[in-house]
Design a protein around this motif. Structure first.
Motif, PDB file in Angstrom:
ATOM      1  N   SER A   1       0.460  -1.426   0.237  1.00  0.00           N
ATOM      2  CA  SER A   1      -0.044   0.026   0.503  1.00  0.00           C
ATOM      3  C   SER A   1       0.809   1.299  -0.007  1.00  0.00           C
ATOM      4  N   GLY A   2      -0.103   2.764  -0.315  1.00  0.00           N
ATOM      5  CA  GLY A   2       0.581   3.328  -0.217  1.00  0.00           C
ATOM      6  C   GLY A   2       1.041   3.739   1.402  1.00  0.00           C
ATOM      7  N   SER A   3       0.246   3.604   1.855  1.00  0.00           N
ATOM      8  CA  SER A   3       0.948   4.132   3.435  1.00  0.00           C
ATOM      9  C   SER A   3       2.076   3.666   4.148  1.00  0.00           C
TER      10      SER A   3
ATOM     11  N   PHE B   1      -3.342  13.407   3.921  1.00  0.00           N
ATOM     12  CA  PHE B   1      -4.304  11.824   4.007  1.00  0.00           C
ATOM     13  C   PHE B   1      -3.419  11.570   5.768  1.00  0.00           C
TER      14      PHE B   1
ATOM     15  N   THR C   1      -2.083   9.041   6.642  1.00  0.00           N
ATOM     16  CA  THR C   1      -0.518   8.494   6.257  1.00  0.00           C
ATOM     17  C   THR C   1       0.333   8.777   5.942  1.00  0.00           C
TER      18      THR C   1
ATOM     19  N   ASP D   1       6.396  12.361  -0.793  1.00  0.00           N
ATOM     20  CA  ASP D   1       4.739  11.293  -1.073  1.00  0.00           C
ATOM     21  C   ASP D   1       4.188  11.821  -2.264  1.00  0.00           C
TER      22      ASP D   1
ATOM     23  N   CYS E   1       1.959   9.177  -3.958  1.00  0.00           N
ATOM     24  CA  CYS E   1       1.311   8.649  -3.974  1.00  0.00           C
ATOM     25  C   CYS E   1       0.060   9.258  -4.838  1.00  0.00           C
ATOM     26  N   ASP E   2      -0.299  10.425  -5.187  1.00  0.00           N
ATOM     27  CA  ASP E   2      -1.627  11.164  -6.214  1.00  0.00           C
ATOM     28  C   ASP E   2      -1.174  11.522  -7.160  1.00  0.00           C
TER      29      ASP E   2
ATOM     30  N   SER F   1       1.143   4.905  -4.535  1.00  0.00           N
ATOM     31  CA  SER F   1       0.122   4.374  -3.874  1.00  0.00           C
ATOM     32  C   SER F   1      -0.746   3.250  -5.140  1.00  0.00           C
TER      33      SER F   1
ATOM     34  N   HIS G   1      -6.050   5.913  -7.909  1.00  0.00           N
ATOM     35  CA  HIS G   1      -4.622   6.340  -7.958  1.00  0.00           C
ATOM     36  C   HIS G   1      -4.025   6.398  -9.471  1.00  0.00           C
TER      37      HIS G   1
HETATM   38  C1  LIG Z   1      -1.181  11.302  -0.337  1.00  0.00           C
HETATM   39  C2  LIG Z   1      -1.681   9.744  -0.113  1.00  0.00           C
HETATM   40  N1  LIG Z   1      -0.031   9.133   0.659  1.00  0.00           N
HETATM   41  C3  LIG Z   1      -0.463   8.387   0.817  1.00  0.00           C
HETATM   42  C4  LIG Z   1      -1.740   7.076   1.193  1.00  0.00           C
HETATM   43  C5  LIG Z   1      -2.120   5.965   1.505  1.00  0.00           C
HETATM   44  O1  LIG Z   1      -2.133   4.970   0.017  1.00  0.00           O
HETATM   45  P1  LIG Z   1      -2.348   3.621   0.203  1.00  0.00           P
HETATM   46  O2  LIG Z   1      -4.386   3.678   0.086  1.00  0.00           O
HETATM   47  O3  LIG Z   1      -2.039   2.741  -0.587  1.00  0.00           O
HETATM   48  O4  LIG Z   1      -2.691   2.962   1.977  1.00  0.00           O
HETATM   49  C6  LIG Z   1      -2.651   7.978   0.612  1.00  0.00           C
HETATM   50  C7  LIG Z   1      -4.738   7.265  -0.026  1.00  0.00           C
HETATM   51  O5  LIG Z   1      -4.922   7.704  -1.057  1.00  0.00           O
HETATM   52  C8  LIG Z   1      -2.803   9.553  -0.056  1.00  0.00           C
HETATM   53  O6  LIG Z   1      -3.818  10.053  -0.764  1.00  0.00           O
END
Ligand SMILES: Cc1ncc(COP(=O)(O)O)c(C=O)c1O
Length: 472
Positions: free
Chosen positions: A96-98, A131, A133, A203, A205-206, A227, A232
């Motif tokens: 996961s992104g987290s 977000f 995490t 980060d 992820c987005d 992520s 995404h």
């Molecule tokens: C900026 C950001 N970082 C981290 C995450 C976490 O990703 P994940 O849902 O894959 O754990 C998100 C989730 O959408 C996010 O928006």
């Protein structure tokens, strides 16, 4: 004669493609030759979702039939392809992104980094709205997040606050997200980190596919994260990645924390990559103890499955078209909502000063950003004759999906309120976070994802115009 395994597999995969073409019409790209039927007001217009064709379903079934299961050949190939796409040294897949964020910051606590290692109590500058995490792993490692404000129009960190957040000897890293597919001011942030010898984690992820001065975001910091959760830019169901931009020492650390904390770096199913599997003496273990079972960190197991990676590889092939679709959709929505500036502040790319039908106008810095939009954000102005909540309800009634900027001002979330009460020294706030509060109270975004069709986008535009008309 019974069919061979290869013949059976070919038949299953042919049928799989046929099945997916019949079953998944609504998940195809919005510009597909066979668009899914759309009935305004009846068909839901999601804010995001999985976009795929029979290619991804075939890849998932094929990898599942092979039944390797744990991260293997597909994972290795995807890691290499993703790193090549971005132009980074390595990418490591995670679940996961987290998890990617957790690993990125945790890797920097490794004893193997010597003087540059992060210690409990060290401060990490981050941003208040976003977000959870992005921030939680800082606290989970005993580090102290120092919150600066967001600009409510770019949604990104107000970089002019970095200097006020900095404490010599305490500040050791900066960890920020490129919010909603908009690069933060990488020129200011990288200069700040260089000047003070700070780690930088992006980060991303987005923001896969965003560029800053022509270079992909996620390639500027020491580490960056992705992520691959369905909303995404590409998906493997659950999933993510840590990108190692330059220093391969960090790859070994991220990998160790990802893979149980082990010292060994053999891929799944491989032995003796180091050619001295029985030649190590570490800790208080006997000499020659199997390197596969030597643990230099207190690690996790955060790996995804190989069939997930097989899906991701197909998605990566579609990524350039997905990014372009997000940009086209944002531009279409922005042009369609032109004239409503009296009621809304629309999101602007970092360094942009305004929008016209000819494109963006830019500040004097000379820097340029190219967004890979996660969504289309509107801030409802205080002077508007309606509230964000009323707009959200109207969109909901029209079956148009919308979202707020995730956790809003995170410091107002119950988890952070409790933390402030129970352990006030666990975090630090710089300034009044008025921008983050504005984002929390006034921001709403709708979709730009590649599954949207022109009729859907036009319906979104019409719905917002109709709503504004009834209120003004
Ligand atoms: C900026 C950001 N970082 C981290 C995450 C976490 O990703 P994940 O849902 O894959 O754990 C998100 C989730 O959408 C996010 O928006």
């Amino acid at each position: 004669m019974p069919k061979s395994a290869a013949e059976l597999k070919a038949e299953i995969l042919r049928l799989t493609r046929e099945f997916s073409a019949a079953a998944h019409a609504a998940n195809r790209p919005g510009n597909d030759a066979r668009p899914a039927p759309f009935a305004p007001g009846q068909t839901t217009v999601p804010y995001a979702g999985r976009v795929f064709t029979e290619d991804e379903v075939e890849a998932a079934v094929s990898a599942t039939l092979d039944f390797w299961l744990t991260l293997g050949a597909e994972g290795e190939a995807f890691e290499q392809e993703l790193a090549a796409f971005l132009g980074v040294k390595r990418s490591l897949l995670v679940n996961s992104g987290s998890s990617a964020n957790l690993l990125a910051i945790t890797a920097l606590t490794s004893r193997k980094l010597g003087e540059r290692r992060l210690h409990p109590g060290d401060e990490v500058i981050t941003v208040a709205a976003g977000f959870p995490t992005t921030v939680a792993p800082i606290i989970q490692n005993g580090l102290v997040p120092v919150f600066i404000d967001n600009d409510p129009v770019t949604l990104n960190a107000r970089v002019e606050m970095l200097a006020a957040a900095f404490v010599p000897g305490k500040t050791k890293a900066v960890m920020l997200a490129h919010t909603l597919g908009n690069p933060f001011d990488l020129s200011a942030v990288t200069e700040f980190c260089r000047r003070h010898h700070l780690w930088l984690i992006e980060d991303n992820c987005d923001a896969l596919g965003c560029r800053y001065d022509g270079q992909f975001t996620g390639t500027f910091g020491d580490l960056s994260t992705q992520s691959f959760y369905p909303p995404h830019h590409l998906t493997m169901g659950e999933g993510g990645a840590v990108n190692i931009t330059r220093d391969m020492k960090l790859k070994v650390l991220v990998e160790s924390f990802r893979d149980w904390g082990r010292d060994c770096w053999c891929a799944s199913g491989k032995d003796n990559t180091c050619h001295k599997r029985f030649g190590w003496q570490l800790g208080e273990l006997p000499e020659g103890y199997d390197h596969k079972y030597i643990y230099s960190h207190l690690g996790y197991n955060l790996k995804p499955l190989d069939p997930q990676a097989a899906i991701g590889r197909q998605q990566l092939k579609k990524l350039p078209a997905f990014i372009q679709a997000r940009i086209d959709h944002w531009n279409h929505l922005r042009a369609g909502l032109a004239g409503l500036e009296e009621f809304f502040d629309f999101q602007l790319p970092t360094h942009a000063t305004g929008w016209t039908t000819n494109g963006f106008t830019w500040d004097a810095s000379g820097h340029r950003t190219e967004c890979s939009w996660f969504g289309f954000m509107m801030l409802v102005k205080k002077s508007a004759p309606f509230t964000r909540r009323e707009l959200a309800e109207a969109l909901d009634a029209a079956k148009i999906g919308s979202r707020m900027l995730f956790g809003g001002n995170l410091l107002r979330q119950p988890a952070f309120v409790d933390l402030k009460k129970e352990r006030p020294a666990a975090l630090r706030v710089v300034g009044d976070l008025a921008g983050a509060d504005r984002i929390m109270n006034e921001c709403i975004f709708v979709g730009t994802y590649p599954g949207l069709t022109r009729p859907m986008l036009d319906y979104m535009i019409e719905t917002v115009h109709r709503f504004v008309k009834t209120r003004s």
